[in-house]
Design an enzyme around this catalytic site. Structure first.
Site, PDB file in Angstrom:
ATOM      1  N   LYS A 164       0.656  -1.024   0.148  1.00 57.05           N
ATOM      2  CA  LYS A 164      -0.246  -0.251  -0.199  1.00 57.05           C
ATOM      3  C   LYS A 164       0.477   1.285  -0.088  1.00 57.05           C
ATOM      4  O   LYS A 164       0.841   2.061  -0.943  1.00 57.05           O
ATOM      5  CB  LYS A 164      -0.870  -0.198   1.389  1.00 57.05           C
ATOM      6  CG  LYS A 164      -1.898   1.915   0.836  1.00 57.05           C
ATOM      7  CD  LYS A 164      -2.680   1.035   2.788  1.00 57.05           C
ATOM      8  CE  LYS A 164      -1.959   2.159   3.427  1.00 57.05           C
ATOM      9  NZ  LYS A 164      -2.232   1.819   4.960  1.00 57.05           N
ATOM     10  N   ASP A 174      -6.286   1.428   0.692  1.00 58.30           N
ATOM     11  CA  ASP A 174      -6.644   1.534   1.987  1.00 58.30           C
ATOM     12  C   ASP A 174      -8.031   1.242   2.767  1.00 58.30           C
ATOM     13  O   ASP A 174      -8.551   0.144   1.971  1.00 58.30           O
ATOM     14  CB  ASP A 174      -6.053   3.112   2.997  1.00 58.30           C
ATOM     15  CG  ASP A 174      -6.802   3.679   2.665  1.00 58.30           C
ATOM     16  OD1 ASP A 174      -8.124   3.246   1.653  1.00 58.30           O
ATOM     17  OD2 ASP A 174      -7.039   5.285   2.758  1.00 58.30           O
TER      18      ASP A 174
END
Length: 214
Positions: A120, A138
């Site tokens: 991420k 996220d």
């Protein structure tokens, strides 16, 4: 959800916010990397309050190393998981100096080799700094993707894979920020605000209610 609906949703976001940006405050590549690392399990608001003070004292790999782990902890102690984050940031700073001549690498594998930098974080760095069409997933992106039926998946990896498949190339650079902002302020975890939702008409959330909040 079919591709026509998806295109309409992304078009609406694009019209409303053609140049979405992260809410993290930074003035250099290194500052962004640290901010994203600190943001795990923390809010951007808390991170910005923390880095506003930290970056006045140390905002380069060299100055961060001079603080040391314990010194860094004093500045980030209000952020979740600060003990581990301090250690990761110190080790990452060392690697940036010794292996990358003080610069943030453009390569995913090299980014993910840094302690505390996962997929991420790497996606966010590649997207913002190097304009790569990576889609970071996220908690907000995951929720909005699943709730609206835009891209369903049991975990972030599945959602990212689906998003990369169904999102037209022209929207890939910005979809992360649109979904983050939508999830943060409109399609929130509990009090989702359907009455002011830009994409209410195309959302396939079975429990959506136009008058849920006034």
């Amino acid at each position: 959800m079919n591709k026509e609906k998806r295109y309409k949703i992304l078009s609406l976001f694009s019209e409303k916010n053609p140049n979405p940006k992260t809410e993290l405050i930074f003035s250099s590549d290194f500052e962004l990397l640290l901010s994203v690392m600190l943001s795990a399990k923390s809010t951007d608001l808390i991170v910005n309050k923390t880095t506003k003070i930290l970056f006045q004292i140390a905002n380069t790999p060299e100055s961060i190393l001079l603080l040391g782990v314990e010194g860094l902890k004093n500045y980030i102690k209000h952020i979740g998981l600060y003990n581990m984050k301090a250690l990761n940031i110190i080790n990452t700073s060392f690697l940036i100096i010794t292996k990358h001549k003080g610069k943030i690498p453009k390569n995913r594998n090299e980014l993910e080799s840094f302690p505390g930098v996962g997929r991420k974080t790497a996606n966010i760095i590649l997207n913002i700094l190097f304009k790569k069409k990576t889609i970071a997933v996220d908690t907000h992106v995951f929720r909005v993707s699943n709730r609206t039926n835009f891209a369903k998946g049991k975990n972030v990896k599945e959602v990212e894979k689906k998003l990369n498949k169904v999102v037209p190339s022209i929207f890939k650079l910005k979809i992360h920020f649109w979904f983050v902002l939508h999830g943060r302020y409109i399609c929130t975890a509990r009090k989702f605000k359907c009455n002011i939702c830009l994409v209410y008409k195309f959302c396939e959330f079975k429990e959506k209610k136009f008058n849920i909040f006034l």
